[in-house]
Every structure is written in C-alpha cells, then in structure tokens.
Design a protein around this motif. Structure first.
Motif, short mmCIF file in Angstrom:
data_model
loop_
_atom_site.label_atom_id
_atom_site.label_comp_id
_atom_site.label_asym_id
_atom_site.label_seq_id
_atom_site.Cartn_x
_atom_site.Cartn_y
_atom_site.Cartn_z
N ARG A 4 13.76 -60.98 2.40
CA ARG A 4 13.48 -59.70 3.02
C ARG A 4 11.98 -59.47 3.01
NH1 ARG A 4 14.11 -59.92 -2.02
NH2 ARG A 4 13.49 -58.33 -3.47
N ASP A 5 11.46 -58.89 4.07
CA ASP A 5 10.05 -58.52 4.11
C ASP A 5 9.89 -57.19 3.39
OD1 ASP A 5 8.96 -60.70 5.53
OD2 ASP A 5 9.76 -59.88 7.39
N LEU A 6 8.94 -57.14 2.49
CA LEU A 6 8.73 -55.95 1.69
C LEU A 6 7.47 -55.24 2.11
CD1 LEU A 6 9.50 -57.57 -1.75
CD2 LEU A 6 11.06 -56.27 -0.31
N GLU A 7 7.49 -53.94 2.01
CA GLU A 7 6.32 -53.15 2.37
C GLU A 7 6.29 -51.91 1.47
OE1 GLU A 7 4.93 -50.59 6.21
OE2 GLU A 7 5.91 -52.53 6.57
N ALA A 8 5.14 -51.64 0.91
CA ALA A 8 4.98 -50.41 0.13
C ALA A 8 4.95 -49.24 1.10
CB ALA A 8 3.68 -50.47 -0.68
N HIS A 9 5.74 -48.23 0.80
CA HIS A 9 5.77 -47.06 1.68
C HIS A 9 5.95 -45.80 0.85
CE1 HIS A 9 10.15 -46.77 1.20
NE2 HIS A 9 10.15 -48.09 1.34
N GLN A 10 5.56 -44.71 1.40
CA GLN A 10 5.67 -43.42 0.74
C GLN A 10 7.13 -42.95 0.78
OE1 GLN A 10 3.27 -42.50 -0.93
NE2 GLN A 10 3.34 -40.34 -1.28
N ALA A 11 7.68 -42.64 -0.37
CA ALA A 11 9.05 -42.14 -0.44
C ALA A 11 9.04 -40.63 -0.21
CB ALA A 11 9.66 -42.45 -1.81
N GLU A 12 10.19 -40.11 0.17
CA GLU A 12 10.33 -38.66 0.30
C GLU A 12 10.07 -38.02 -1.07
OE1 GLU A 12 10.86 -36.89 3.09
OE2 GLU A 12 10.67 -38.80 4.16
N PRO A 13 9.49 -36.82 -1.11
CA PRO A 13 9.16 -36.19 -2.39
C PRO A 13 10.33 -36.04 -3.35
CG PRO A 13 8.15 -34.99 -0.59
CD PRO A 13 9.04 -36.03 0.03
N ASP A 14 11.54 -35.82 -2.83
CA ASP A 14 12.69 -35.63 -3.72
C ASP A 14 13.53 -36.90 -3.90
OD1 ASP A 14 13.59 -35.63 -1.12
OD2 ASP A 14 14.98 -33.96 -1.38
N ALA A 15 13.06 -38.02 -3.38
CA ALA A 15 13.80 -39.28 -3.52
C ALA A 15 13.69 -39.81 -4.95
CB ALA A 15 13.26 -40.32 -2.54
N GLU A 16 14.79 -40.37 -5.44
CA GLU A 16 14.79 -40.93 -6.78
C GLU A 16 14.26 -42.36 -6.81
OE1 GLU A 16 18.43 -40.55 -8.93
OE2 GLU A 16 18.80 -38.54 -8.15
N HIS A 17 14.22 -43.02 -5.67
CA HIS A 17 13.79 -44.42 -5.58
C HIS A 17 12.77 -44.56 -4.46
CE1 HIS A 17 17.14 -45.42 -8.21
NE2 HIS A 17 17.91 -44.69 -7.43
N GLY A 18 12.15 -45.76 -4.39
CA GLY A 18 11.30 -46.06 -3.25
C GLY A 18 9.81 -46.05 -3.53
N ARG A 19 9.41 -45.96 -4.79
CA ARG A 19 7.99 -45.92 -5.10
C ARG A 19 7.50 -47.17 -5.83
NH1 ARG A 19 10.28 -41.15 -5.76
NH2 ARG A 19 9.48 -39.38 -4.59
N GLY A 20 8.38 -48.12 -6.09
CA GLY A 20 8.05 -49.28 -6.89
C GLY A 20 6.91 -50.12 -6.35
N LEU A 21 6.96 -50.44 -5.07
CA LEU A 21 5.89 -51.26 -4.50
C LEU A 21 4.58 -50.49 -4.39
CD1 LEU A 21 7.77 -53.41 -1.85
CD2 LEU A 21 6.89 -54.11 -4.09
N LEU A 22 4.64 -49.17 -4.28
CA LEU A 22 3.41 -48.37 -4.33
C LEU A 22 2.75 -48.50 -5.70
CD1 LEU A 22 4.35 -45.08 -2.44
CD2 LEU A 22 2.76 -46.85 -1.70
N LEU A 23 3.57 -48.51 -6.74
CA LEU A 23 3.06 -48.71 -8.10
C LEU A 23 2.44 -50.10 -8.23
CD1 LEU A 23 2.81 -47.73 -11.05
CD2 LEU A 23 5.07 -48.69 -11.43
N VAL A 24 3.14 -51.11 -7.74
CA VAL A 24 2.61 -52.48 -7.77
C VAL A 24 1.28 -52.53 -7.04
CG1 VAL A 24 2.98 -54.86 -6.99
CG2 VAL A 24 4.87 -53.56 -8.03
N GLU A 25 1.23 -51.95 -5.86
CA GLU A 25 0.01 -51.94 -5.05
C GLU A 25 -1.14 -51.23 -5.78
OE1 GLU A 25 -0.21 -49.72 -1.14
OE2 GLU A 25 0.09 -51.80 -0.48
N ALA A 26 -0.83 -50.15 -6.49
CA ALA A 26 -1.86 -49.38 -7.20
C ALA A 26 -2.40 -50.14 -8.42
CB ALA A 26 -1.30 -48.03 -7.63
N LEU A 27 -1.54 -50.87 -9.11
CA LEU A 27 -1.96 -51.54 -10.34
C LEU A 27 -2.61 -52.91 -10.10
CD1 LEU A 27 1.12 -50.77 -12.62
CD2 LEU A 27 -1.17 -49.77 -12.79
#
Length: 157
Positions: free
Chosen positions: A97-120
C-alpha cells in the motif's frame, strides 16, 4: 540478537551495525515487543536516550500500521546504526500500500501515526518489498553518539 557489520565497502563512512527480528503479524503485543527489542539494541549500541525514545515512538507507529492494515503473518523489524544516524525499518508481507502522512479529523481516534513519524524523523521512506509487501523506514540523526565505534560489533544473547 546478533549484531552484524553490513557487507560492502569498508570505509569509516560505510560501516553500519544492523540487526533484525521477526515479529508476529497477529499479536497485539507486537508493537510492545518491537519497542523492547529496539530499546535493548539502542542500549547495547550506546545510542543517546533521546534518539532511542524517538525511535521507539516511530517503531510503535510503524508496527501498529503493519498490524492494522495488512494480513501479514510476520512483520520484520530492522535496526541500523551508522556514524551519523539510526534507522528503523518495518516490513510486512502485503498487500503493498502507498502510505502518505495526512491530517486526521480533530475528533478522529486514529490517523496521526505517519504525521508523528514525519515530525520525528529527519527522513522516512517506503517501498514495495520483494514479496509484495511494504517496507517503511525512518531515520534520526545521531550527533552525540559516545558509544563504541560503529566499526566494532558485539553479539548479544
């Protein structure tokens, strides 16, 4: 764990320590097992604690994604250390699967993992593995490594 010196040219800049571990693709304990293995490896290699902590967050996100989005019976964790960076790679056995960091909805419980990877990470990348899965790698700069030179290896039990 066995520590290896990577094959290839033997100049100071090319020397890399690496280790791999196969983890269950079906266990909820896999992210915890990956973090523990990474922490022990970073301690053995005398990597600064801040780098180890950041890589533990990254490996937790990557193994969690592999568990959640693939049907892999096994996930492979690879850890490498060069003189200027430490890197983790997590490989699954597909489907790719092709992965892409993206902004999750503010109330979403998931979807921020790759943003964290990208930030660190100072760099991260993905590729399709030979068996049709996905390998995601993330690296962090190591500027204050005071441990043994990467030219030495020490096997662990």
């Amino acid at each position: 764990m066995t520590t290896h010196t990577a094959p290839g040219p033997r100049t100071e800049a090319d020397i890399v320590l690496y280790t791999t571990r196969s983890l269950s693709g079906y266990s909820d304990l896999t992210p915890s097992d990956a973090r523990a293995y990474l922490r022990a490896t970073m301690t053995d290699w005398a990597v600064p604690e801040t780098v180890s902590h950041e890589l533990q967050l990254i490996v937790s996100e990557l193994t969690t994604n592999a568990l959640a989005y693939t049907r892999s019976p096994w996930i492979t964790l690879t850890i490498t250390l060069a003189d200027d960076e430490a890197c983790v790679s997590v490989s699954d056995r597909g489907p790719h699967r092709d992965l892409e960091a993206h902004q999750a909805e503010p109330d979403a419980e998931h979807g921020r993992g790759l943003l964290l990877v990208e930030a660190l990470a100072h760099r991260w990348e993905q590729c399709e593995s030979a068996d049709g899965g996905t390998t995601v790698s993330a690296a962090i700069k190591v500027t204050d490594h005071k441990g043994p030179s990467c030219t030495s290896t020490r096997p662990r039990a």
